[in-house]
Design a protein around this motif. Structure first.
Motif, short mmCIF file in Angstrom:
data_model
loop_
_atom_site.label_atom_id
_atom_site.label_comp_id
_atom_site.label_asym_id
_atom_site.label_seq_id
_atom_site.Cartn_x
_atom_site.Cartn_y
_atom_site.Cartn_z
N SER A 51 0.85 -1.19 0.00
CA SER A 51 0.00 0.00 0.00
C SER A 51 0.89 1.24 0.00
N ARG A 52 0.25 2.39 -0.26
CA ARG A 52 1.02 3.62 -0.36
C ARG A 52 0.53 4.63 0.67
N SER A 53 1.45 5.48 1.07
CA SER A 53 1.07 6.60 1.96
C SER A 53 0.36 7.65 1.13
N GLU A 54 -0.13 8.67 1.79
CA GLU A 54 -0.80 9.78 1.09
C GLU A 54 0.12 10.39 0.03
N GLY A 55 1.36 10.46 0.37
CA GLY A 55 2.34 11.04 -0.54
C GLY A 55 2.91 10.05 -1.53
N ASN A 56 2.21 8.93 -1.73
CA ASN A 56 2.59 7.93 -2.72
C ASN A 56 3.85 7.13 -2.36
N GLN A 57 4.18 7.08 -1.09
CA GLN A 57 5.36 6.31 -0.71
C GLN A 57 4.94 4.92 -0.25
N ARG A 58 5.75 3.94 -0.63
CA ARG A 58 5.45 2.56 -0.27
C ARG A 58 5.43 2.39 1.25
N SER A 59 4.43 1.67 1.74
CA SER A 59 4.46 1.39 3.18
C SER A 59 4.18 -0.09 3.41
N TYR A 60 5.16 -0.73 4.03
CA TYR A 60 5.16 -2.19 4.15
C TYR A 60 4.60 -2.65 5.49
N GLU A 61 4.00 -3.83 5.45
CA GLU A 61 3.57 -4.53 6.65
C GLU A 61 4.76 -5.32 7.20
N PRO A 62 4.74 -5.59 8.49
CA PRO A 62 5.81 -6.43 9.05
C PRO A 62 5.90 -7.79 8.34
N SER A 63 4.78 -8.31 7.88
CA SER A 63 4.80 -9.63 7.21
C SER A 63 5.60 -9.57 5.91
N ASP A 64 5.66 -8.40 5.31
CA ASP A 64 6.46 -8.26 4.09
C ASP A 64 7.94 -8.50 4.38
N LEU A 65 8.32 -8.21 5.61
CA LEU A 65 9.72 -8.42 5.99
C LEU A 65 10.09 -9.90 5.94
N ASN A 66 9.15 -10.75 6.32
CA ASN A 66 9.41 -12.19 6.26
C ASN A 66 9.69 -12.63 4.84
N ARG A 67 8.84 -12.11 3.95
CA ARG A 67 8.97 -12.48 2.55
C ARG A 67 10.32 -12.01 1.99
#
Lengths: 140, 140
Positions: free
Chosen positions: B33-49
DNA sequence: CCTACATCCTCTAGCGACTAGAGGTGCAAG
DNA sequence: CTTGCACCTCTAGTCGCTAGAGGATGTAGG
């Protein structure tokens, strides 16, 4: 003394035709004379150079290193210190690679052995990949 | 549960920022997903991947193999036969590489030892490169 | 001489797995 | 409010070739 086509040079040296042209393009091999119909025609001495390059590539030397080695070969009065240094650097690199591949091998063997050939949720391969801490040697 | 910037994800996973974006581009990682300013924002689960991918890359698995391994991880009911096959293929590859690197090592050692540290015309490094027949093991 | 066919020519684009850089936007601290 | 870092997209470069398009040349047989 007979002139040789690029195909013949490829056959005799074991370097593929497009690769020979590529070596010429990057200046590793000097451009040969041409036939009337604009086809490359090589001297037998070019085969030596090609064999040198091929051998060096097989031993994993990079193009830039080979360039230097060829220059050294062309000027036999120079000190061979740089040739020595290049070969030593390559040796160190190879030793390093062997070490890390041996570590990988151990890891992979563990993975494969631990695989119960059942379903993924019991698979050690996936499990280890997901959790670095489960590695035998946690160094990498 | 906290969302994480790409820089933070990079720091925590050890995968560089442009590499993470690259993985997203080739579909190895799903777009976050993206922040308001279009920056990627990751979930902790993405770190596992990300850690999974990094670990697999360190073990030398190709991107395509990792793609398959990730799919297996996502569906734990599947048979782990393909994971097993991928790991075994990798193991065979590693063993092969070790064998040929050991041959190279022997060759390079001979070269370096034989170098009299004089001039190029007596240098065994150059000599061996020029003449494949002077190799210890003429197999490569 | 004509034709068929292999080989040659140049040029561009693609491979894998990133990495580097340009040119611009977002955001948090002082 | 400004500084300055981190983020964004996009393109191009890395290495050592390899593949393919589209055309020219060389050679052997009929």
């Amino acid at each position: 003394m007979k002139k040789i086509t690029i195909g013949e040079a490829a056959r005799q040296s074991g370097v593929k035709v497009p690769t020979i042209r590529y070596y010429e393009g990057i200046g590793l091999l000097s451009a040969p004379s041409r036939s009337e119909g604009n086809q490359r025609s090589y001297e037998p001495s070019d085969l030596n150079r090609l064999a040198f390059i091929r051998h060096a590539r097989e031993l994993g030397f990079e193009i830039d290193a080979i360039r230097t080695l060829l220059q050294l070969q062309d000027d036999p009065h120079q000190s061979c210190a740089s040739a020595d240094a290049i070969a030593k650097a390559r040796l160190i690199d190879v030793e390093q690679r062997i070490r890390s591949l041996n570590a990988l091998k151990a890891e992979l063997e563990q993975m494969v052995e631990g695989c119960g050939h059942g379903r993924v949720d019991q698979c050690r391969v996936i499990e280890v990949l997901a959790d670095h801490g489960k590695c035998v040697h946690p160094h990498h």
